[in-house]
Design an enzyme around this catalytic site. Structure first.
Site, PDB file in Angstrom:
ATOM      1  N   GLY A   1       0.845  -1.184   0.000  1.00  0.00           N
ATOM      2  CA  GLY A   1       0.000   0.000   0.000  1.00  0.00           C
ATOM      3  C   GLY A   1       0.882   1.236   0.000  1.00  0.00           C
ATOM      4  O   GLY A   1       2.036   1.181   0.439  1.00  0.00           O
TER       5      GLY A   1
ATOM      6  N   GLN B   1       3.312   9.911   1.427  1.00  0.00           N
ATOM      7  CA  GLN B   1       4.589   9.183   1.415  1.00  0.00           C
ATOM      8  C   GLN B   1       5.456   9.542   0.207  1.00  0.00           C
ATOM      9  O   GLN B   1       6.657   9.323   0.218  1.00  0.00           O
ATOM     10  CB  GLN B   1       4.343   7.666   1.421  1.00  0.00           C
ATOM     11  CG  GLN B   1       3.716   7.169   2.713  1.00  0.00           C
ATOM     12  CD  GLN B   1       3.556   5.673   2.684  1.00  0.00           C
ATOM     13  OE1 GLN B   1       2.569   5.151   2.201  1.00  0.00           O
ATOM     14  NE2 GLN B   1       4.545   4.948   3.184  1.00  0.00           N
TER      15      GLN B   1
ATOM     16  N   CYS C   1       6.184  -0.142   7.392  1.00  0.00           N
ATOM     17  CA  CYS C   1       5.832   0.993   6.549  1.00  0.00           C
ATOM     18  C   CYS C   1       7.045   1.424   5.741  1.00  0.00           C
ATOM     19  O   CYS C   1       8.152   1.492   6.281  1.00  0.00           O
ATOM     20  CB  CYS C   1       5.354   2.138   7.452  1.00  0.00           C
ATOM     21  SG  CYS C   1       4.891   3.608   6.543  1.00  0.00           S
ATOM     22  N   LEU C   2       6.819   1.715   4.472  1.00  0.00           N
ATOM     23  CA  LEU C   2       7.931   2.149   3.609  1.00  0.00           C
ATOM     24  C   LEU C   2       8.536   3.461   4.101  1.00  0.00           C
ATOM     25  O   LEU C   2       9.684   3.757   3.806  1.00  0.00           O
ATOM     26  CB  LEU C   2       7.442   2.307   2.162  1.00  0.00           C
ATOM     27  CG  LEU C   2       6.957   1.021   1.481  1.00  0.00           C
ATOM     28  CD1 LEU C   2       6.319   1.345   0.135  1.00  0.00           C
ATOM     29  CD2 LEU C   2       8.085   0.028   1.315  1.00  0.00           C
TER      30      LEU C   2
ATOM     31  N   HIS D   1      -4.141   1.519   7.968  1.00  0.00           N
ATOM     32  CA  HIS D   1      -2.765   2.042   7.975  1.00  0.00           C
ATOM     33  C   HIS D   1      -2.622   3.165   6.934  1.00  0.00           C
ATOM     34  O   HIS D   1      -2.070   4.224   7.241  1.00  0.00           O
ATOM     35  CB  HIS D   1      -1.796   0.884   7.678  1.00  0.00           C
ATOM     36  CG  HIS D   1      -0.356   1.272   7.579  1.00  0.00           C
ATOM     37  ND1 HIS D   1       0.609   0.813   8.445  1.00  0.00           N
ATOM     38  CD2 HIS D   1       0.297   2.085   6.692  1.00  0.00           C
ATOM     39  CE1 HIS D   1       1.783   1.329   8.102  1.00  0.00           C
ATOM     40  NE2 HIS D   1       1.627   2.100   7.042  1.00  0.00           N
ATOM     41  N   GLU D   2      -3.126   2.909   5.721  1.00  0.00           N
ATOM     42  CA  GLU D   2      -2.961   3.900   4.646  1.00  0.00           C
ATOM     43  C   GLU D   2      -3.820   5.147   4.888  1.00  0.00           C
ATOM     44  O   GLU D   2      -3.381   6.263   4.621  1.00  0.00           O
ATOM     45  CB  GLU D   2      -3.287   3.286   3.275  1.00  0.00           C
ATOM     46  CG  GLU D   2      -2.413   2.093   2.872  1.00  0.00           C
ATOM     47  CD  GLU D   2      -0.917   2.340   2.955  1.00  0.00           C
ATOM     48  OE1 GLU D   2      -0.486   3.504   2.832  1.00  0.00           O
ATOM     49  OE2 GLU D   2      -0.169   1.374   3.168  1.00  0.00           O
TER      50      GLU D   2
ATOM     51  N   HIS E   1      -2.218   7.570   7.149  1.00  0.00           N
ATOM     52  CA  HIS E   1      -1.223   8.435   6.496  1.00  0.00           C
ATOM     53  C   HIS E   1      -1.854   9.748   6.025  1.00  0.00           C
ATOM     54  O   HIS E   1      -1.212  10.798   6.047  1.00  0.00           O
ATOM     55  CB  HIS E   1      -0.616   7.741   5.275  1.00  0.00           C
ATOM     56  CG  HIS E   1       0.547   6.842   5.586  1.00  0.00           C
ATOM     57  ND1 HIS E   1       1.719   7.297   6.137  1.00  0.00           N
ATOM     58  CD2 HIS E   1       0.726   5.503   5.397  1.00  0.00           C
ATOM     59  CE1 HIS E   1       2.567   6.276   6.272  1.00  0.00           C
ATOM     60  NE2 HIS E   1       1.991   5.181   5.840  1.00  0.00           N
TER      61      HIS E   1
HETATM   62 NI    NI Z   1       2.818   3.258   5.784  1.00  0.00          NI
END
Ligand code: NI
Length: 169
Positions: free
Chosen positions: A46, A51, A94-95, A136-137, A140
């Site tokens: 995701g 991000q 998470c990236l 989670h997304e 963000h």
């Molecule tokens: Ni993330």
């Protein structure tokens, strides 16, 4: 299509307020295509617009079920959780938060309303792992990272680790 830079904690763009998307044009399609390519390149399951440094309410998620088949994804524009129930604890990473994975408590089941790339409205009910990814997304988009859900001790340990990395750079 191009691969975008993924911003990492503690970059302030991850905390910035995001704007609702009201124009569904070619520029938006371009951003979506780039985000999908960036997600698969990372690789991740995701990716949220903040991000990649864009303060807009847009997420892309991987929906590939058959590992042998083609990659499939979903685009959710202006997503909002409108219903939630239960709870589950599952491991997240998470990236934008490198070198950390930790258990996070989330709703077990959620209903999300969102718009697609044409601006049409939809509702989606989902549970388990996919519900975790969406929560989670969507976090963000509200400037929230999964480390914000951890205990203050775990969070401060991670902050110290990042501080050391940054000093070495
Ligand atoms: Ni993330």
């Amino acid at each position: 299509m191009s691969i975008l830079k993924i911003y990492q904690y503690p970059d302030t763009v991850l905390r910035k307020k995001t704007q609702k998307i009201t124009t569904f044009d070619n520029d938006l399609t371009q951003v979506v295509d780039d985000m999908v390519e960036t997600m698969y390149d990372a690789p991740g399951v995701g990716l949220a617009a903040p991000q990649v440094g864009k303060s807009i309410r847009l997420i892309v998620v991987d929906t590939t079920e058959d590992k042998e088949g083609d990659k499939e994804h979903m685009v959710l524009i202006n997503p909002e959780i409108i219903e939630s129930e239960g709870s589950q604890i599952d491991e997240e990473g998470c990236l934008s938060v490198p070198e950390l994975s930790a258990n996070v408590k989330r709703y077990q089941k959620i209903t999300v309303c969102f718009q697609d790339i044409q601006g049409n409205s939809h509702e989606l009910s989902t549970e388990d792992r996919f519900a975790v990814i969406l929560q989670h997304e969507i976090d963000h988009l509200n400037g929230i990272l999964f480390i914000d859900h951890l205990s203050p001790l775990k969070r401060s340990m991670y902050k110290k680790k990042v501080k050391k990395w940054l000093e070495k750079k």
